[in-house]
Design a protein around this motif. Structure first.
Motif, PDB file in Angstrom:
ATOM      1  N   TYR A 128       1.018  -1.080  -0.212  1.00 14.13           N
ATOM      2  CA  TYR A 128      -0.015  -0.125  -0.069  1.00 14.13           C
ATOM      3  C   TYR A 128       0.855   1.163  -0.102  1.00 14.13           C
ATOM      4  O   TYR A 128       1.559   1.534   0.748  1.00 14.13           O
ATOM      5  CB  TYR A 128      -1.020  -0.105   1.273  1.00 14.13           C
ATOM      6  CG  TYR A 128      -1.648   1.202   1.419  1.00 14.13           C
ATOM      7  CD1 TYR A 128      -3.021   1.443   1.070  1.00 14.13           C
ATOM      8  CD2 TYR A 128      -1.112   2.508   1.988  1.00 14.13           C
ATOM      9  CE1 TYR A 128      -3.794   2.504   1.470  1.00 14.13           C
ATOM     10  CE2 TYR A 128      -1.819   3.617   2.083  1.00 14.13           C
ATOM     11  CZ  TYR A 128      -3.178   3.601   1.705  1.00 14.13           C
ATOM     12  OH  TYR A 128      -3.900   4.900   1.962  1.00 14.13           O
ATOM     13  N   MET A 129       0.851   2.115  -1.035  1.00 17.92           N
ATOM     14  CA  MET A 129       1.637   3.266  -1.073  1.00 17.92           C
ATOM     15  C   MET A 129       0.743   4.389  -1.101  1.00 17.92           C
ATOM     16  O   MET A 129      -0.325   4.473  -1.620  1.00 17.92           O
ATOM     17  CB  MET A 129       2.241   3.332  -2.356  1.00 17.92           C
ATOM     18  CG  MET A 129       3.138   4.544  -2.731  1.00 17.92           C
ATOM     19  SD  MET A 129       3.940   4.859  -4.248  1.00 17.92           S
ATOM     20  CE  MET A 129       2.476   5.545  -5.289  1.00 17.92           C
ATOM     21  N   ALA A 130       0.997   5.251  -0.007  1.00 17.94           N
ATOM     22  CA  ALA A 130       0.185   6.287   0.225  1.00 17.94           C
ATOM     23  C   ALA A 130       0.369   7.559  -0.783  1.00 17.94           C
ATOM     24  O   ALA A 130       1.312   7.596  -1.619  1.00 17.94           O
ATOM     25  CB  ALA A 130       0.613   7.113   1.475  1.00 17.94           C
ATOM     26  N   PRO A 131      -0.878   8.424  -1.016  1.00 13.11           N
ATOM     27  CA  PRO A 131      -0.396   9.660  -2.127  1.00 13.11           C
ATOM     28  C   PRO A 131       0.612  10.380  -1.746  1.00 13.11           C
ATOM     29  O   PRO A 131       1.344  10.368  -0.684  1.00 13.11           O
ATOM     30  CB  PRO A 131      -1.881  10.177  -1.703  1.00 13.11           C
ATOM     31  CG  PRO A 131      -2.749   9.377  -1.136  1.00 13.11           C
ATOM     32  CD  PRO A 131      -1.877   8.487  -0.157  1.00 13.11           C
ATOM     33  N   ASP A 132       0.762  11.419  -2.725  1.00 11.69           N
ATOM     34  CA  ASP A 132       1.973  12.420  -2.511  1.00 11.69           C
ATOM     35  C   ASP A 132       1.928  13.185  -1.329  1.00 11.69           C
ATOM     36  O   ASP A 132       2.974  13.455  -0.652  1.00 11.69           O
ATOM     37  CB  ASP A 132       1.839  13.238  -3.841  1.00 11.69           C
ATOM     38  CG  ASP A 132       2.275  12.605  -5.048  1.00 11.69           C
ATOM     39  OD1 ASP A 132       2.795  11.540  -4.891  1.00 11.69           O
ATOM     40  OD2 ASP A 132       1.919  13.215  -6.069  1.00 11.69           O
ATOM     41  N   ASP A 133       0.806  13.516  -0.847  1.00  6.46           N
ATOM     42  CA  ASP A 133       0.827  14.349   0.174  1.00  6.46           C
ATOM     43  C   ASP A 133       1.091  13.634   1.677  1.00  6.46           C
ATOM     44  O   ASP A 133       1.225  14.391   2.742  1.00  6.46           O
ATOM     45  CB  ASP A 133      -0.590  15.137   0.579  1.00  6.46           C
ATOM     46  CG  ASP A 133      -1.831  13.929   0.774  1.00  6.46           C
ATOM     47  OD1 ASP A 133      -1.447  12.663   0.824  1.00  6.46           O
ATOM     48  OD2 ASP A 133      -3.111  14.315   0.956  1.00  6.46           O
ATOM     49  N   SER A 134       1.411  12.400   1.465  1.00  6.82           N
ATOM     50  CA  SER A 134       2.152  11.629   2.696  1.00  6.82           C
ATOM     51  C   SER A 134       3.257  10.842   2.226  1.00  6.82           C
ATOM     52  O   SER A 134       3.826   9.885   2.610  1.00  6.82           O
ATOM     53  CB  SER A 134       0.985  10.535   3.170  1.00  6.82           C
ATOM     54  OG  SER A 134       1.589  10.106   4.601  1.00  6.82           O
ATOM     55  N   VAL A 135       4.136  11.492   1.176  1.00  4.67           N
ATOM     56  CA  VAL A 135       5.347  11.260   0.682  1.00  4.67           C
ATOM     57  C   VAL A 135       5.368   9.861   0.221  1.00  4.67           C
ATOM     58  O   VAL A 135       6.554   9.294   0.425  1.00  4.67           O
ATOM     59  CB  VAL A 135       6.449  11.438   1.853  1.00  4.67           C
ATOM     60  CG1 VAL A 135       6.630  13.011   2.082  1.00  4.67           C
ATOM     61  CG2 VAL A 135       6.223  10.840   3.208  1.00  4.67           C
ATOM     62  N   ASN A 136       4.535   9.516  -0.323  1.00  2.05           N
ATOM     63  CA  ASN A 136       4.346   7.978  -1.046  1.00  2.05           C
ATOM     64  C   ASN A 136       5.013   6.980   0.102  1.00  2.05           C
ATOM     65  O   ASN A 136       5.402   5.976  -0.283  1.00  2.05           O
ATOM     66  CB  ASN A 136       5.221   8.049  -2.165  1.00  2.05           C
ATOM     67  CG  ASN A 136       4.560   9.214  -3.278  1.00  2.05           C
ATOM     68  OD1 ASN A 136       5.102  10.061  -3.417  1.00  2.05           O
ATOM     69  ND2 ASN A 136       3.376   9.139  -3.652  1.00  2.05           N
ATOM     70  N   VAL A 137       4.688   6.935   1.260  1.00  2.00           N
ATOM     71  CA  VAL A 137       5.208   6.029   2.146  1.00  2.00           C
ATOM     72  C   VAL A 137       4.382   4.608   2.097  1.00  2.00           C
ATOM     73  O   VAL A 137       3.038   4.673   1.819  1.00  2.00           O
ATOM     74  CB  VAL A 137       4.970   6.385   3.669  1.00  2.00           C
ATOM     75  CG1 VAL A 137       3.549   6.715   4.116  1.00  2.00           C
ATOM     76  CG2 VAL A 137       5.671   5.524   4.655  1.00  2.00           C
ATOM     77  N   THR A 138       5.216   3.502   2.147  1.00  2.00           N
ATOM     78  CA  THR A 138       4.490   2.481   1.754  1.00  2.00           C
ATOM     79  C   THR A 138       4.534   1.235   3.003  1.00  2.00           C
ATOM     80  O   THR A 138       5.618   1.060   3.574  1.00  2.00           O
ATOM     81  CB  THR A 138       5.304   1.663   0.562  1.00  2.00           C
ATOM     82  OG1 THR A 138       5.408   2.580  -0.542  1.00  2.00           O
ATOM     83  CG2 THR A 138       4.593   0.467   0.164  1.00  2.00           C
ATOM     84  N   THR A 139       3.358   0.708   3.119  1.00  2.00           N
ATOM     85  CA  THR A 139       3.067  -0.213   4.190  1.00  2.00           C
ATOM     86  C   THR A 139       2.920  -1.473   3.262  1.00  2.00           C
ATOM     87  O   THR A 139       2.199  -1.474   2.347  1.00  2.00           O
ATOM     88  CB  THR A 139       1.658   0.061   4.933  1.00  2.00           C
ATOM     89  OG1 THR A 139       1.737   1.175   5.835  1.00  2.00           O
ATOM     90  CG2 THR A 139       1.191  -1.169   5.761  1.00  2.00           C
ATOM     91  N   GLN A 140       3.624  -2.470   4.012  1.00  2.00           N
ATOM     92  CA  GLN A 140       3.698  -3.890   3.467  1.00  2.00           C
ATOM     93  C   GLN A 140       2.712  -4.707   4.101  1.00  2.00           C
ATOM     94  O   GLN A 140       2.820  -4.819   5.606  1.00  2.00           O
ATOM     95  CB  GLN A 140       4.912  -4.505   3.404  1.00  2.00           C
ATOM     96  CG  GLN A 140       6.091  -3.610   2.817  1.00  2.00           C
ATOM     97  CD  GLN A 140       5.864  -3.368   1.400  1.00  2.00           C
ATOM     98  OE1 GLN A 140       5.052  -3.788   0.723  1.00  2.00           O
ATOM     99  NE2 GLN A 140       6.593  -2.176   0.843  1.00  2.00           N
ATOM    100  N   LEU A 141       1.699  -5.593   3.464  1.00  2.00           N
ATOM    101  CA  LEU A 141       0.902  -6.530   4.282  1.00  2.00           C
ATOM    102  C   LEU A 141       1.156  -7.992   3.578  1.00  2.00           C
ATOM    103  O   LEU A 141       1.207  -7.933   2.472  1.00  2.00           O
ATOM    104  CB  LEU A 141      -0.391  -6.230   3.952  1.00  2.00           C
ATOM    105  CG  LEU A 141      -1.122  -4.779   4.342  1.00  2.00           C
ATOM    106  CD1 LEU A 141      -2.459  -4.789   3.864  1.00  2.00           C
ATOM    107  CD2 LEU A 141      -1.042  -4.451   5.979  1.00  2.00           C
ATOM    108  N   ILE A 142       1.817  -8.812   4.653  1.00  2.00           N
ATOM    109  CA  ILE A 142       2.516 -10.091   4.026  1.00  2.00           C
ATOM    110  C   ILE A 142       1.303 -10.908   4.543  1.00  2.00           C
ATOM    111  O   ILE A 142       1.218 -11.161   5.903  1.00  2.00           O
ATOM    112  CB  ILE A 142       3.791 -10.178   4.847  1.00  2.00           C
ATOM    113  CG1 ILE A 142       4.653  -9.178   4.247  1.00  2.00           C
ATOM    114  CG2 ILE A 142       4.429 -11.664   4.127  1.00  2.00           C
ATOM    115  CD1 ILE A 142       6.369  -9.242   4.903  1.00  2.00           C
ATOM    116  N   GLU A 143       0.759 -11.319   3.601  1.00  2.00           N
ATOM    117  CA  GLU A 143      -0.493 -12.312   4.019  1.00  2.00           C
ATOM    118  C   GLU A 143       0.057 -13.868   3.965  1.00  2.00           C
ATOM    119  O   GLU A 143       0.314 -14.414   2.876  1.00  2.00           O
ATOM    120  CB  GLU A 143      -1.518 -12.234   2.920  1.00  2.00           C
ATOM    121  CG  GLU A 143      -2.950 -13.034   3.314  1.00  2.00           C
ATOM    122  CD  GLU A 143      -3.807 -12.824   2.102  1.00  2.00           C
ATOM    123  OE1 GLU A 143      -4.746 -13.556   2.268  1.00  2.00           O
ATOM    124  OE2 GLU A 143      -3.768 -11.967   1.290  1.00  2.00           O
TER     125      GLU A 143
END
Length: 260
Positions: A18-33
């Motif tokens: 999951y990559m956030a939009p530009d206004d949250s500096v495109n920070v990425t959360t990983q979900l390992i299912e």
């Protein structure tokens, strides 16, 4: 959905990036299912985006096993409390977060240190979670002083987080280009990993190590004593990259509060 989700199947494991939009500096959360659980890696910055990815994770229909925080930058731990799962980190990262004052996300919502400080310490080594070996390694130097790298050797997945960005401008505020290049060279030497999960941007292949290494070399060449001049030069060299706001934030650390 405001963020962008990339899903990759790896046999019994599915990766949801999951990559956030530009206004949250495109920070990425990983979900390992895994077959019966979801492991969360990094927890977003803006509360609304943390809630969005947490809702997506719950929608997978499996319990959230844990939230792993890879390093002590608030864009990666600010939303940790929104997931309702135990928060894990290396001891040094836990201590760094615990030593921070309360803050806020870009919308002004509070980030209370006591609520986001990891409670469970990760020891470097291998832990089998739901039948899947996770290899935890501690790195020093680079985008942050201390970072956790996670390997899933059976799936060929390397979770590099902020040691690697993908088509996003690098945050150089830690002012350790040499350490970062050394860390990337170490990652590049790892064989058997065809999928790299990054801290800002979408998943990549191992070619991303060369791209980040080249960017760091260019940044070292272009950095002078003028933040505005540096930003223009690096954007001119990488015009297609996102996350230009990250340059502005880093420049305040590198050149002082008066510099863009």
């Amino acid at each position: 959905m405001n963020g962008t989700v990339t899903v990759i199947g790896k046999g019994a494991v599915r990766l949801h990036s999951y990559m956030a939009p530009d206004d949250s500096v495109n920070v990425t959360t990983q979900l390992i299912e895994t077959p019966s659980r979801v492991v969360v890696v990094d927890a977003q910055f803006v509360r609304g985006y943390a809630d969005e990815v947490a809702a997506y994770a719950r929608g997978l229909g499996k319990p959230l096993d844990r939230v792993i925080i890879t390093h002590a930058h608030p864009d990666h731990f600010g939303g940790a409390a929104r997931f309702g799962a135990p928060v894990h980190a290396l001891a040094v990262v836990r201590d760094q977060i615990a030593g921070l004052e309360d803050g806020q996300d870009p919308t002004g919502a509070p980030i209370l240190t006591a609520e986001v400080t990891p409670a469970v310490v990760i020891e470097p080594g291998t832990e089998v979670i739901d039948g899947v070996p996770f290899v935890f390694e501690a790195y020093t130097g680079g985008e942050a002083a201390d970072e956790l790298v996670i390997k899933l050797p059976e799936q060929g997945v390397l979770v590099a987080q902020d040691l690697v960005y993908h088509d996003i401008h690098l945050f150089l505020g830690n002012n350790d280009i040499a350490g970062w290049r050394k860390a990337v060279e170490r990652l590049a030497g790892e064989a058997g990993y065809d999928t790299v999960l990054v801290g800002h941007g979408t998943p990549a292949g191992p070619e991303v190590f060369g791209e980040v290494g080249q960017y760091l070399a260019d940044a070292e060449e272009l950095l002078g004593d003028d933040g505005e001049a540096y930003k223009k030069a690096i954007v001119d060299r990488y015009p297609g990259y996102g996350g230009r706001f990250l340059i502005d934030i880093a420049n305040r650390y590198l050149f002082g509060a008066g510099h863009a």
